[in-house]
Each structure stands twice: as C-alpha cells, then as structure tokens.
Enzyme design. Structure first.
Site, PDB file in Angstrom:
ATOM      1  N   TYR A   1      -0.325  -0.467  10.417  1.00  0.00           N
ATOM      2  CA  TYR A   1      -0.531  -1.015   8.783  1.00  0.00           C
ATOM      3  C   TYR A   1       0.065  -0.724   7.900  1.00  0.00           C
ATOM      4  CZ  TYR A   1      -3.432  -1.405   4.615  1.00  0.00           C
ATOM      5  OH  TYR A   1      -3.844  -1.801   3.282  1.00  0.00           O
TER       6      TYR A   1
ATOM      7  N   SER B   1       0.650  -1.018   0.561  1.00  0.00           N
ATOM      8  CA  SER B   1       0.079  -0.189   0.238  1.00  0.00           C
ATOM      9  C   SER B   1       0.733   1.115  -0.427  1.00  0.00           C
ATOM     10  CB  SER B   1      -1.082   0.237   1.464  1.00  0.00           C
ATOM     11  OG  SER B   1      -1.171   1.087   1.344  1.00  0.00           O
TER      12      SER B   1
END
Length: 253
Positions: A148, A138
C-alpha cells in the site's frame, strides 16, 4: 461550468469530494462499480447543489469498463476539467500471507488505473491549456507500509514530476496524502470501528481532508498533506532510521 470526474465516488472520500465540488458549482461525473450507490450519491448532490451529475458505473479492474472511463476523460466534446483518482481498496499488511492475485489487483487499481486516466486527461487538458489532476495518495507513501505504501509512494513521485513538467503548460497534478480518516474504508477491510489500533487524535475528518486538499489543488501544489499533525509526522519520518520508520508504518491496518 467546470466538470469534475471522480473515481471511487460511491463512498468515503469520493462522496465528500462530490459534495464539496458540487457546492463550488462544478458539474460531476461519478464513477464506481455500484450503480445503485452512485445513483443515491447523485440524487443527494443534485438536490443539495443543483448541478448536473452524470453516473458512470464501471469496474476499473475490467479492461472494457476502464476503457469506457478513459474515453470519457479524453472526450473533447465533453471536457473534464478536474480528474480525481480516488478509487482504491486496502489489504492486510502481511504481503507474504496475502493472495498474490489480490496484490496484483491492488497494484493495478492504485497505479495502473490512475496512470491511464492521468494520461487520457493530460492529452485533453494540454490541448485546452488548462486542467487539474488529483491523485489520492496517503501519508503511507512516505513510510514503509507494505505494498500500500509502495503504491502511494508511486503516486506521490509521479504527481511531483507531472506537476513540474506540465504545470507551466496550465495542467497541474496534486497528490493529496491523508492520514487515517473517518470513512468506511477500514470497515470494508473487515475491521470494526475502533479496532484499527490508531489513537483517537490521529484520526481526521473527511470534510477537513477534502477541504484542505482542494485548497492546495487550487494553489497548484504538487503534494498536499492535510492537517498540521500529519505534516509534522511526515517530516519526522524523513529523519527516522529505516527500522523505526518501518515500525511506524505497521501502526494501524
């Protein structure tokens, strides 16, 4: 025909990878927890592309299930030519308030699972002298974004290293780094459509993400950032002061 194994294949980007890889002629092994959802994806892909589709229902956070998938990836009699490490889930960004056991499971699924599957794939692929590994990371891996971003940053760093180390031996590794993408990922976090706090122009289409990502995989690139606007954003974050980068990372959920 080549065979691709895709984790997290029952929804989101996993389904789009299945569609586009099948359209290119690849046979598929689809992995996810939900057998019924996998069967629906498999049926649709078979009808559209006529390829062979194997369904492997497995919860990758259960050691016995993960071992079955590792064994399938390493099976020399039924070789996997392309591994797509796509399985994942999201958590709220407030690490201090999150349940730490949820954070540990998050770390396992985003780091330990792709590491184990990549290790199994490398052993089999290097023996054949060819293969491709795809890690769905990502743009969050380039900016401070709670655990994350940290997990995705690990995937990016590992992919860069593995591609440089094993690419000359015929096995490439690519980290595909989408920005905010229209899938059901945010809905599964309990966020209604339109409530993610992200401007409309920053959203990407899943078809575009997978199409551009697979193009970069075919080119043997270590890192793929689909769409020009996110490539520009990633470049700017490298120049931003840490405090500003952290504020950027807090956008969206």
């Amino acid at each position: 025909m080549p065979t691709a194994l895709i984790t997290g294949a029952s929804s989101g980007l996993g389904v789009e990878f299945a569609r586009q890889l099948a359209a290119s002629g690849a046979d598929l092994v689809l992995v996810a927890r939900d057998r019924a959802a996998l069967d629906r994806v498999a049926e649709a892909v078979r009808a559209a592309s006529g390829v062979r589709v194997e369904v492997l229902a497995a919860d990758l956070l259960k050691p016995r299930d993960l071992a079955r998938v590792v064994a399938r990836v390493a099976d020399a009699e039924r070789p996997i030519d392309l591994l797509v490490n796509n399985a994942g889930f999201g958590l709220p960004l407030d690490f201090a308030r999150n349940d730490v056991d949820d954070e540990v499971r998050h770390l396992e699924l985003h780091v330990e699972v792709p590491m184990r599957l990549s290790h199994a794939a490398l052993g089999a692929m290097l023996a054949r002298g060819r293969g491709r590994i795809v890690n769905i990371a990502s743009v969050a891996g380039f900016v401070p974004r709670s655990t994350y971003g940290a997990c995705k940053g690990w995937l990016i760093s590992f992919s860069r290293w593995a591609n440089g180390r094993y690419g000359p031996d015929g096995v490439t590794t690519t980290a595909i780094c989408p920005g905010f993408t229209h899938t059901n990922f945010h809905e599964r976090m309990g966020l209604p459509p339109g409530q993610e706090g992200v401007p409309g122009p920053m959203w990407l289409d899943a078809k575009q993400v997978v199409r551009e990502g697979l193009r970069d995989v075919a080119r043997g690139k270590a890192v793929s950032v689909p769409s020009l606007r996110y490539r520009v954003l990633v470049g700017l974050t490298r120049l931003a002061p840490p405090s500003l980068a952290a504020r950027i990372g807090e956008r969206g959920r």
